[in-house]
Scaffold this motif. Sequence first.
Motif, PDB file in Angstrom:
ATOM      1  N   LEU A  45      -7.208 -10.626   2.372  1.00 24.44           N
ATOM      2  CA  LEU A  45      -6.975 -10.896   0.950  1.00 24.44           C
ATOM      3  C   LEU A  45      -8.271 -10.716   0.160  1.00 24.44           C
ATOM      4  CD1 LEU A  45      -5.155 -11.997  -1.370  1.00 24.44           C
ATOM      5  CD2 LEU A  45      -5.918 -14.291  -0.697  1.00 24.44           C
ATOM      6  N   TYR A  46      -9.365 -11.293   0.649  1.00 24.92           N
ATOM      7  CA  TYR A  46     -10.641 -11.188  -0.050  1.00 24.92           C
ATOM      8  C   TYR A  46     -11.126  -9.734  -0.082  1.00 24.92           C
ATOM      9  CZ  TYR A  46     -10.664 -16.266   0.798  1.00 24.92           C
ATOM     10  OH  TYR A  46     -10.345 -17.595   0.863  1.00 24.92           O
ATOM     11  N   GLN A  47     -10.871  -9.004   0.995  1.00 20.14           N
ATOM     12  CA  GLN A  47     -11.248  -7.595   1.021  1.00 20.14           C
ATOM     13  C   GLN A  47     -10.457  -6.802  -0.024  1.00 20.14           C
ATOM     14  OE1 GLN A  47     -10.016  -5.216   4.455  1.00 20.14           O
ATOM     15  NE2 GLN A  47     -12.080  -4.333   4.531  1.00 20.14           N
ATOM     16  N   LYS A  48      -9.157  -7.060  -0.085  1.00 20.31           N
ATOM     17  CA  LYS A  48      -8.290  -6.366  -1.048  1.00 20.31           C
ATOM     18  C   LYS A  48      -8.748  -6.622  -2.480  1.00 20.31           C
ATOM     19  CE  LYS A  48      -4.235  -8.153  -1.961  1.00 20.31           C
ATOM     20  NZ  LYS A  48      -4.267  -8.400  -3.438  1.00 20.31           N
ATOM     21  N   ASP A  49      -9.207  -7.852  -2.726  1.00 19.58           N
ATOM     22  CA  ASP A  49      -9.605  -8.238  -4.074  1.00 19.58           C
ATOM     23  C   ASP A  49     -11.079  -7.952  -4.369  1.00 19.58           C
ATOM     24  OD1 ASP A  49      -7.051  -9.082  -4.696  1.00 19.58           O
ATOM     25  OD2 ASP A  49      -7.404 -11.152  -4.058  1.00 19.58           O
ATOM     26  N   GLY A  50     -11.767  -7.333  -3.428  1.00 20.48           N
ATOM     27  CA  GLY A  50     -13.142  -6.923  -3.667  1.00 20.48           C
ATOM     28  C   GLY A  50     -14.144  -8.061  -3.723  1.00 20.48           C
ATOM     29  N   LEU A  51     -13.827  -9.173  -3.072  1.00 24.28           N
ATOM     30  CA  LEU A  51     -14.724 -10.332  -3.064  1.00 24.28           C
ATOM     31  C   LEU A  51     -15.618 -10.273  -1.834  1.00 24.28           C
ATOM     32  CD1 LEU A  51     -12.081 -13.032  -4.045  1.00 24.28           C
ATOM     33  CD2 LEU A  51     -13.878 -12.131  -5.519  1.00 24.28           C
ATOM     34  N   LYS A  52     -16.914 -10.157  -2.039  1.00 20.16           N
ATOM     35  CA  LYS A  52     -17.861 -10.075  -0.929  1.00 20.16           C
ATOM     36  C   LYS A  52     -18.708 -11.340  -0.864  1.00 20.16           C
ATOM     37  CE  LYS A  52     -19.532  -6.386   0.619  1.00 20.16           C
ATOM     38  NZ  LYS A  52     -20.329  -5.170   0.914  1.00 20.16           N
ATOM     39  N   LYS A 253     -10.886 -15.167  -9.397  1.00 22.19           N
ATOM     40  CA  LYS A 253     -11.382 -13.919  -8.795  1.00 22.19           C
ATOM     41  C   LYS A 253     -11.488 -12.797  -9.827  1.00 22.19           C
ATOM     42  CE  LYS A 253      -7.369 -11.321  -7.994  1.00 22.19           C
ATOM     43  NZ  LYS A 253      -7.097  -9.888  -7.975  1.00 22.19           N
ATOM     44  N   CYS A 254     -10.682 -12.837 -10.861  1.00 23.12           N
ATOM     45  CA  CYS A 254     -10.777 -11.822 -11.917  1.00 23.12           C
ATOM     46  C   CYS A 254     -11.966 -12.066 -12.843  1.00 23.12           C
ATOM     47  CB  CYS A 254      -9.483 -11.776 -12.732  1.00 23.12           C
ATOM     48  SG  CYS A 254      -8.076 -11.103 -11.857  1.00 23.12           S
ATOM     49  N   ILE A 255     -12.175 -13.318 -13.201  1.00 25.12           N
ATOM     50  CA  ILE A 255     -13.245 -13.641 -14.154  1.00 25.12           C
ATOM     51  C   ILE A 255     -14.618 -13.591 -13.540  1.00 25.12           C
ATOM     52  CG2 ILE A 255     -14.164 -15.447 -15.676  1.00 25.12           C
ATOM     53  CD1 ILE A 255     -11.280 -16.472 -15.989  1.00 25.12           C
ATOM     54  N   TYR A 256     -14.734 -14.043 -12.268  1.00 25.67           N
ATOM     55  CA  TYR A 256     -16.044 -14.236 -11.673  1.00 25.67           C
ATOM     56  C   TYR A 256     -16.371 -13.284 -10.541  1.00 25.67           C
ATOM     57  CZ  TYR A 256     -15.885 -18.498 -14.422  1.00 25.67           C
ATOM     58  OH  TYR A 256     -15.799 -19.402 -15.460  1.00 25.67           O
ATOM     59  N   ASN A 257     -15.633 -12.192 -10.431  1.00 24.74           N
ATOM     60  CA  ASN A 257     -15.983 -11.179  -9.443  1.00 24.74           C
ATOM     61  C   ASN A 257     -16.975 -10.215 -10.065  1.00 24.74           C
ATOM     62  OD1 ASN A 257     -16.106  -9.499  -7.263  1.00 24.74           O
ATOM     63  ND2 ASN A 257     -14.017  -8.731  -7.421  1.00 24.74           N
TER      64      ASN A 257
END
Length: 262
Positions: A45-52, A253-257
């Motif tokens: 899920l985190y990978q899909k959403d680009g969260l590293k 995840k949208c605001i703070y990525n």
Amino acid sequence: MRFRPCIDIHNGEVKQIVGKSLKDENDQAVENFTARQGADYFARLYQKDGLKGGHVILLNPPSSKYYEKTRQQAMKALAAYPGGLQIGGGITAENAGEYIEAGASHVIVTSYVFKDGEIHWDRMDELRKAVGKEHVVIDLSCRKKDDGYYIVTNRWQTFTNVRLTGEILDKIAGYCDEFLVHGVDVEGKASGIEDGLVKLLSERYGIPITYAGGIGNLKDLEYFREISKGRLDFTIGSALDLFGGRIPYQSVKCIYNESLSH
């Protein structure tokens, strides 16, 4: 200021717990949430959403009967998102390389370098030599005592003699790439952040620092941004709707990525 997601694993399951409740004896903890899905689900899920830069934390000690089950879950998460996650829990200079090879971007270390209540600089150096400074995160999770914040180890159960100060932060920064700091007194309670700790950390503007603890709603998050001057990254566990809380994961995840601004 960037959102760093988390995957906390206890007794072989992804959970959110109340930080100070964690006990080695009988592998006990006050649980806020237990996920039906495995750790690899959240990693994908985190990978899909680009969260590293998220954290996989093994909450059982190596002596626990659940340790191997917990470790297997962690390794599944690393395999699902190679290079995207950090890992902590029982890390030493001897085993750190194994986790980097398994896909972790960084290893997160506390007890190995803060042993018997003191900083062991020789172990800091061994860790740096084992995997490189660029792969090391030092966990400076702390609790308040005598009007100061003191680093705690052994799953936050044991106070060290190390008071968190700007001087200590600057010195330890020579051995690592980032800091992770849980405000243990408010961890898992979603009852508001540890103001004094956040202000202390935000004064240091060298390497990235991720703060965890007490963010319970979007107002807390905006307050955190204000008093930290946007200089700290953050993680949210129990308060996130992903783990049974009220803060929308999609909004955070949208605001703070954002890319790191350190």
